[in-house]
Write a protein that holds these residues in place. Structure first.
Motif, short mmCIF file in Angstrom:
data_model
loop_
_atom_site.label_atom_id
_atom_site.label_comp_id
_atom_site.label_asym_id
_atom_site.label_seq_id
_atom_site.Cartn_x
_atom_site.Cartn_y
_atom_site.Cartn_z
N UNK A 112 0.94 -1.12 0.04
CA UNK A 112 0.14 0.02 -0.17
C UNK A 112 0.85 1.29 -0.02
N UNK A 113 0.34 2.30 -0.60
CA UNK A 113 1.10 3.65 -0.59
C UNK A 113 0.23 4.83 -0.57
N UNK A 114 0.68 5.95 -0.58
CA UNK A 114 -0.09 7.07 -0.54
C UNK A 114 -0.05 7.97 -1.78
N UNK A 115 0.44 7.36 -2.76
CA UNK A 115 0.52 8.11 -4.35
C UNK A 115 1.68 8.91 -4.32
N UNK A 116 2.62 9.04 -3.46
CA UNK A 116 3.75 10.09 -3.57
C UNK A 116 4.92 9.21 -3.55
N UNK A 117 5.96 10.15 -4.52
CA UNK A 117 7.43 9.24 -4.41
C UNK A 117 8.20 10.03 -3.22
N UNK A 118 9.37 9.49 -3.15
CA UNK A 118 10.27 10.13 -2.20
C UNK A 118 10.93 11.20 -2.49
N UNK A 119 10.46 11.87 -3.56
CA UNK A 119 11.26 13.37 -3.78
C UNK A 119 10.21 14.38 -3.24
N UNK A 120 9.23 14.09 -2.74
CA UNK A 120 8.10 14.74 -2.29
C UNK A 120 8.53 15.47 -1.04
N UNK A 121 9.58 14.61 -0.26
CA UNK A 121 9.89 15.05 1.04
C UNK A 121 9.37 14.25 2.25
#
Length: 450
Positions: free
Chosen positions: A349-358
Motif C-alpha cells: 500500500x502507498x499514498x501515491x507520492x514518491x520519495x522526492x516529495x519530502x
C-alpha cells in the motif's frame, strides 16, 4: 461534637472521598452518593452527586419506550436525557448544563446522539481501547479479551446518520463548554473487508462553530472518521487513544487557539492522522503519531502554529505537510522516523507520492523548521523513483523560509534539504553537508554543516 466514627456513619461518602487520594477525580467522585432521578428505573440508583443535573444512563428510562435501555440503544437514552435537560432548564440565566455518566459496560448505539446544549459533560470510566486489527488478523484462540472494555459504546448508526455524536446548533451564542471524556467509541467492523478502513461511521462530529470544547481520554477504534471539529475556538484534544480509524482528528473550516497534545494516534493508509484547515495559533505538542496515515500532520492554510516535541513514525512520504500558503509556523524538536511497511495485510500500500516529495513538505512563507531529528530507514529497493536520493525536507515554494539545525540519520544517501525554483529568500543553516542540500533557486542562503 461528631467523632470520626460517627462522621463515617452519618456520611460514609465523605470518608470514601477522603480515602480516595489520587483516585478522587471526576470518575471516582461520580460513584459517591446517589439520589433517585425522576426517570430512573424503579428500585435502581439514579443521578450521582445528589444533583438533578447529573444522569446515569443505566438507570434512565424513556417514558414512552421503557423497554429501551442504555445497553440496547444508548443513543436514544442520551437524546431523551438531553430533552429532559432542555425541558427543565428554560431560562437563559439558569442553564448550567449537565453531566451524563456512562458506567463500565457494553452499550449499543443505534440512534445518533444530537447535542445542542452547552455545558454538557458526557463521561465514562476508561477509554477501553482494544486493537481490532490485531484481532481480525490473528488467531485469537485462548485470548483473555476479545472486545474493547471500560465504558464501551458500539457505534451501529445508519448510513443516513453515521455520526455517533453530532454536535450542532444554530443561533447565538455558539455552543460552549462541552466535554467528552473517558469512554470508547467502537465502529465494530470495516467494509468490504476488515483492512479497508472504510465503513462510513464517525465517532464525534462538531458541525457548528464552538468554543472551549474538551475531548479527553476517549478510545476511538474502527471508525472511518474518529473526531471531526468544524469552526473550533480554544478546543482541547488531549490524552486520547485514536487508532485503527480511517482518519483520526480533522479540524475543518477554520479555527484558532486549539491545543492537540498527549494523544496516541494512527490513521488508515488513505486517511489523515491530524488535519487542520485555516487555523490560527494551533499548538500540536507531545503526541505519539504512528502509521499508517497518508499524512501524520497536515496543515493547510494555517498561520502562526507550533508543532513541537512530537514523535512521528510513518511509512510514506509527506509525513508532515504545510500546504496552501501556511505562514509563520514553527516546526521544532520533533522526532521524525520514516520506515517501511512490514505488516502483511498492508504491504504494497502507498499514498501515491514518491520519495522526492519530502518527508517534510513545505509550501508557504516565513516558516521555521529547526532542531528536528530525522531517522530514515527504507530499503533502497523500496525508494521511488528507483535510484533517486530521497528528500527529507522539501521547500516546494514560498518566501523567507528557514531550515536550521536539523539532524538526519539515514541508511541511504539522501538530500537533507531541497529548495524548488519558486522559493525566495530562503535560508538553510547547519542541516547537512553541501552535497546534501540542493537549491534550484538562486535566491537562497546556505550554510552547510561543517
Amino acid at each position: 461534637m461528631v467523632t470520626g466514627k460517627n462522621l463515617e456513619k452519618e456520611n460514609p461518602s465523605r470518608r470514601r472521598l477522603i480515602g480516595a487520594g489520587a483516585a478522587g477525580t471526576l470518575a471516582a467522585a461520580l460513584t459517591l452518593g446517589t439520589m433517585q432521578n425522576a426517570n430512573a428505573a424503579d428500585g435502581q440508583q439514579g443521578a450521582p452527586l445528589h444533583s438533578p443535573n447529573t444522569y446515569d444512563v443505566t438507570t434512565w428510562r424513556i417514558q414512552a419506550h421503557p423497554e429501551v435501555t442504555a445497553q440496547s440503544d444508548i443513543g436514544a437514552v442520551i437524546n431523551d436525557i438531553i430533552a429532559d435537560i432542555k425541558q427543565r432548564q428554560t431560562s437563559p440565566d439558569a442553564r448550567p448544563g449537565a453531566a451524563i455518566i456512562i458506567p463500565p459496560g457494553d452499550y449499543d448505539l443505534h440512534t445518533q446522539v444530537v447535542v445542542d446544549i452547552s455545558y454538557l459533560t458526557i463521561a465514562g470510566f476508561g477509554h477501553g481501547f482494544f486493537s481490532r486489527s490485531i484481532l481480525d488478523n490473528s488467531n485469537p484462540t485462548g485470548w483473555q479479551n476479545l472486545q474493547p472494555g471500560a465504558s464501551h459504546i458500539r457505534v451501529l448508526t445508519s448510513p443516513s446518520a453515521p455520526q455517533a455524536f453530532l454536535v450542532r446548533r444554530t443561533g447565538d451564542p455558539r455552543l460552549s463548554g462541552i466535554v467528552f471524556r473517558d469512554f470508547c467509541l467502537d465502529g465494530v467492523g470495516f467494509t468490504p473487508d476488515k483492512n479497508s478502513y472504510h465503513n462510513g461511521k464517525t465517532g464525534i462530529e462538531v458541525a457548528s462553530d464552538n468554543d472551549s470544547f474538551h475531548i479527553t481520554g476517549i478510545g476511538f477504534v474502527y471508525l472511518e472518521h474518529a473526531l471531526v471539529v468544524h469552526g473550533a475556538d480554544a478546543l482541547r484534544v488531549n490524552d486520547n487513544m485514536i487508532a485503527e480509524c480511517g482518519n483520526c482528528v480533522e479540524l475543518t473550516g477554520a479555527g484558532q487557539a486549539t491545543i492537540v497534545s498527549g494523544n496516541h494516534m494512527g490513521a488508515g493508509p488513505d486517511g489523515v492522522t491530524l488535519l487542520a484547515e485555516n487555523h490560527e495559533g494551533l499548538l500540536v505538542t507531545g503526541n505519539n503519531l504512528f502509521p499508517r496515515g497518508r499524512s501524520l500532520i497536515e496543515l493547510t492554510g494555517c498561520n502562526r502554529c507550533s508543532v513541537s516535541s512530537n514523535r512521528l513514525q510513518g511509512f510514506y512520504p509527506g509525513m508532515l505537510r504545510l500546504l496552501n500558503g501556511c505562514k509563520e509556523n514553527l516546526i521544532t524538536a520533533n522526532h521524525i522516523r520514516r520506515t517501511n511497511e512490514g505488516y502483511p495485510p498492508f504491504i504494497g500500500r502507498g499514498n501515491g507520492l514518491d520519495d522526492l516529495y519530502g518527508v517534510v513538505h513545505v509550501a508557504g512563507d516565513n516558516n521555521l523548521i529547526s532542531d528536528n531529528l530525522f531517522a530514515y530507514n527504507v530499503p533502497r529497493g523500496n525508494i521511488a523513483p528507483a535510484g533517486a536520493q530521497p528528500t527529507q525536507i522539501l521547500i516546494a515554494g514560498g518566501d523567507a523560509n528557514v531550515v536550521a539545525l536539523n539532524h538526519v540519520v539515514s541508511d541511504v544517501a539522501s538530500q537533507h534539504v531541497v529548495l524548488d525554483a519558486s522559493t525566495t529568500h530562503s535560508k538553510v543553516l547547519d542541516s547537512g553537508a553541501a552535497s546534501q542540500i540542493t537549491s534550484y533557486s538562486t535566491d537562497t542562503a546556505i550554510r552547510p554543516t561543517p
